[in-house]
Design a protein around this motif. Sequence first.
Motif, PDB file in Angstrom:
ATOM      1  N   UNK A  28       9.740   3.801  31.492  1.00  0.00           N
ATOM      2  CA  UNK A  28       8.991   3.233  30.375  1.00  0.00           C
ATOM      3  C   UNK A  28       9.352   3.972  29.093  1.00  0.00           C
ATOM      4  N   UNK A  29       9.547   3.215  28.032  1.00  0.00           N
ATOM      5  CA  UNK A  29       9.922   3.765  26.735  1.00  0.00           C
ATOM      6  C   UNK A  29       8.956   3.238  25.688  1.00  0.00           C
ATOM      7  N   UNK A  30       8.295   4.139  24.967  1.00  0.00           N
ATOM      8  CA  UNK A  30       7.425   3.758  23.860  1.00  0.00           C
ATOM      9  C   UNK A  30       8.169   3.985  22.552  1.00  0.00           C
ATOM     10  N   UNK A  31       8.245   2.957  21.722  1.00  0.00           N
ATOM     11  CA  UNK A  31       8.879   3.051  20.406  1.00  0.00           C
ATOM     12  C   UNK A  31       7.806   2.880  19.331  1.00  0.00           C
ATOM     13  N   UNK A  62      -1.886  11.712  33.247  1.00  0.00           N
ATOM     14  CA  UNK A  62      -0.725  11.448  32.406  1.00  0.00           C
ATOM     15  C   UNK A  62       0.223  10.414  32.994  1.00  0.00           C
ATOM     16  N   UNK A  63      -0.098   9.900  34.166  1.00  0.00           N
ATOM     17  CA  UNK A  63       0.802   8.949  34.793  1.00  0.00           C
ATOM     18  C   UNK A  63       0.987   7.667  34.001  1.00  0.00           C
ATOM     19  N   UNK A  64       0.006   7.335  33.155  1.00  0.00           N
ATOM     20  CA  UNK A  64       0.110   6.103  32.371  1.00  0.00           C
ATOM     21  C   UNK A  64       0.983   6.286  31.141  1.00  0.00           C
ATOM     22  N   UNK A  65       1.354   7.499  30.805  1.00  0.00           N
ATOM     23  CA  UNK A  65       2.145   7.751  29.606  1.00  0.00           C
ATOM     24  C   UNK A  65       3.612   7.410  29.858  1.00  0.00           C
ATOM     25  N   UNK A  66       4.365   7.058  28.807  1.00  0.00           N
ATOM     26  CA  UNK A  66       5.754   6.633  28.987  1.00  0.00           C
ATOM     27  C   UNK A  66       6.663   7.787  29.375  1.00  0.00           C
ATOM     28  N   UNK A  67       7.840   7.445  29.889  1.00  0.00           N
ATOM     29  CA  UNK A  67       8.835   8.466  30.201  1.00  0.00           C
ATOM     30  C   UNK A  67       9.499   8.998  28.935  1.00  0.00           C
ATOM     31  N   UNK A  68       9.655   8.155  27.931  1.00  0.00           N
ATOM     32  CA  UNK A  68      10.261   8.547  26.658  1.00  0.00           C
ATOM     33  C   UNK A  68       9.406   8.043  25.504  1.00  0.00           C
ATOM     34  N   UNK A  69       9.362   8.837  24.453  1.00  0.00           N
ATOM     35  CA  UNK A  69       8.842   8.396  23.164  1.00  0.00           C
ATOM     36  C   UNK A  69       9.997   8.384  22.168  1.00  0.00           C
ATOM     37  N   UNK A  70      10.130   7.293  21.427  1.00  0.00           N
ATOM     38  CA  UNK A  70      11.068   7.204  20.316  1.00  0.00           C
ATOM     39  C   UNK A  70      10.229   6.957  19.068  1.00  0.00           C
ATOM     40  N   UNK A 122      11.298  12.284  22.401  1.00  0.00           N
ATOM     41  CA  UNK A 122      10.600  13.135  23.359  1.00  0.00           C
ATOM     42  C   UNK A 122      10.764  12.536  24.755  1.00  0.00           C
ATOM     43  N   UNK A 123      10.961  13.389  25.763  1.00  0.00           N
ATOM     44  CA  UNK A 123      11.043  12.917  27.143  1.00  0.00           C
ATOM     45  C   UNK A 123      10.142  13.770  28.022  1.00  0.00           C
ATOM     46  N   UNK A 124       9.691  13.190  29.106  1.00  0.00           N
ATOM     47  CA  UNK A 124       8.966  13.994  30.084  1.00  0.00           C
ATOM     48  C   UNK A 124       9.910  15.035  30.671  1.00  0.00           C
ATOM     49  N   UNK A 125       9.373  16.186  30.906  1.00  0.00           N
ATOM     50  CA  UNK A 125      10.186  17.342  31.289  1.00  0.00           C
ATOM     51  C   UNK A 125      11.049  17.077  32.519  1.00  0.00           C
ATOM     52  N   UNK A 126      10.575  16.281  33.433  1.00  0.00           N
ATOM     53  CA  UNK A 126      11.320  16.067  34.678  1.00  0.00           C
ATOM     54  C   UNK A 126      12.618  15.290  34.449  1.00  0.00           C
ATOM     55  N   UNK A 127      12.754  14.647  33.277  1.00  0.00           N
ATOM     56  CA  UNK A 127      13.968  13.884  32.993  1.00  0.00           C
ATOM     57  C   UNK A 127      15.033  14.705  32.264  1.00  0.00           C
ATOM     58  N   UNK A 128      14.725  15.921  31.875  1.00  0.00           N
ATOM     59  CA  UNK A 128      15.649  16.712  31.058  1.00  0.00           C
ATOM     60  C   UNK A 128      17.023  16.840  31.694  1.00  0.00           C
ATOM     61  N   UNK A 129      17.052  17.074  32.988  1.00  0.00           N
ATOM     62  CA  UNK A 129      18.323  17.349  33.657  1.00  0.00           C
ATOM     63  C   UNK A 129      19.176  16.097  33.841  1.00  0.00           C
TER      64      UNK A 129
END
Length: 452
Positions: A28-31, A62-70, A122-129
């Motif tokens: 999920x991506x929030x713009x 926090x599960x309802x929050x997006x994976x990325x914020x733009x 911004x991304x959720x920390x688990x996606x950094x790698x």
Amino acid sequence: MSPPRLCPLIVISVKTDTRATREMEQLSIACISWNVETTWPEEDLHALMGVRKDPVIKRGLDGYLPDLYIIGLQEVKSQPQNVVMDTLFEEPWTNALREVIGPHDYVRVTGERLQGIVTSVFVKRRHLHHIRDIHTSVVRTGFGGFWGNKGATSIRFSLYGCSMCIVNCHLAAHDTGYKERVENFNAIIDSTRFPIPETSNILYHDYVFWLGDMNFRYEANMTSEIIAKHIGEANWTALEDADELRKAQKSGDAFSMLKEGPLNFPPTYKYLEGTNTYDFSRRPAWTDRILYQVHVDAYENVKLGVEQLLYSPIEVYTQSDHKPVTTTYKVKVFANHDDRCVRFQPMGTWVVGEGGPVKISLDSDVVTSPWDYIALYKVDFTSMHQYITYTYIPQPNLGNTSQRTFQLLFNDELLQHPEFGAHHFKTRGYDDSYIQYGYTSIIINGGLNVVL
């Protein structure tokens, strides 16, 4: 002024994959786009980011929050003194946004600024790698391309093997500026280039998210009185039929290759500051927009896709004469995708004030450069700029291109941090690169690619 031209035809080659099928997953991506009219972040930003304002952070919610914020902002204060201060300290809007969502396990991985145009990812920390190949670009379109009061910032990266490009723009203003807005769009397309051959152009990416104050108005026959009548009746279809951006898409002048969700909400401009009342000194318009593009068949045997979940203004904000607009997408990426990985090997004892060694091994597809380095972070860092210290990766001996293992030494005095208090502490490395007792080590490729 030269006449507008048709948008370029972009031909995308299908990428070959030797596997018969590949498993896909959705992110999920929030713009968010907002022209802040040179104001400071005066209002609380939790509603903007869709985050609950609780006295205690409840990670389980926090599960309802997006994976990325733009987040794309326009008209951020950009007087010389503001720009100088922002080189020394984090820009106030960026800092305010990070303080809202950082505690919810987000990290600002990149951003770009062109005068008042400010973009953050911004991304959720688990996606950094799983992020690779971050590059940014700016294009000035003000005063014939010499000034950055109008123009765009662009950011590209790959996430789980799919390329993404984000464009945040502020196009020419005023009711009579249609042709100039079209020229601005074409200048941004033509002038933005990235050093990744397959995605050197904005439109070559698997996914494009284009947002900003695009300044498109309604056709000239729509007077303020007619617009006000349609707003009062919630007759969005009548307004959409007269919208200049829709006209540009249909004619091929601009944005014809991008899609936008239904405009089922009031115009986002122009409001009296501090109110939800229109200022009819200017005709209201949908100046603030978010569009997207996806190359569905970019890969063999799989299909990419975008599902738009919502598209609306956030009307509680009144400090600007624009309302922020937000949208949320579900996008398809490759599941469990790993490439160009750097693996941290178990480490021994580190001494405060002296540091210790780090041993890494590079997968065979990792290409190194003299600018590659490893940075040390506290485990709760919320921005890639918050490193404690860093050290460059040693380069292989001349002619030894097969070297895959390196040992580095962190010996910076910055490791003497007052909050630890003890004389020494132990560290333990894992493949996911997290280290005990308050530090995280992450490799940065060329200072741009977040890994690993």
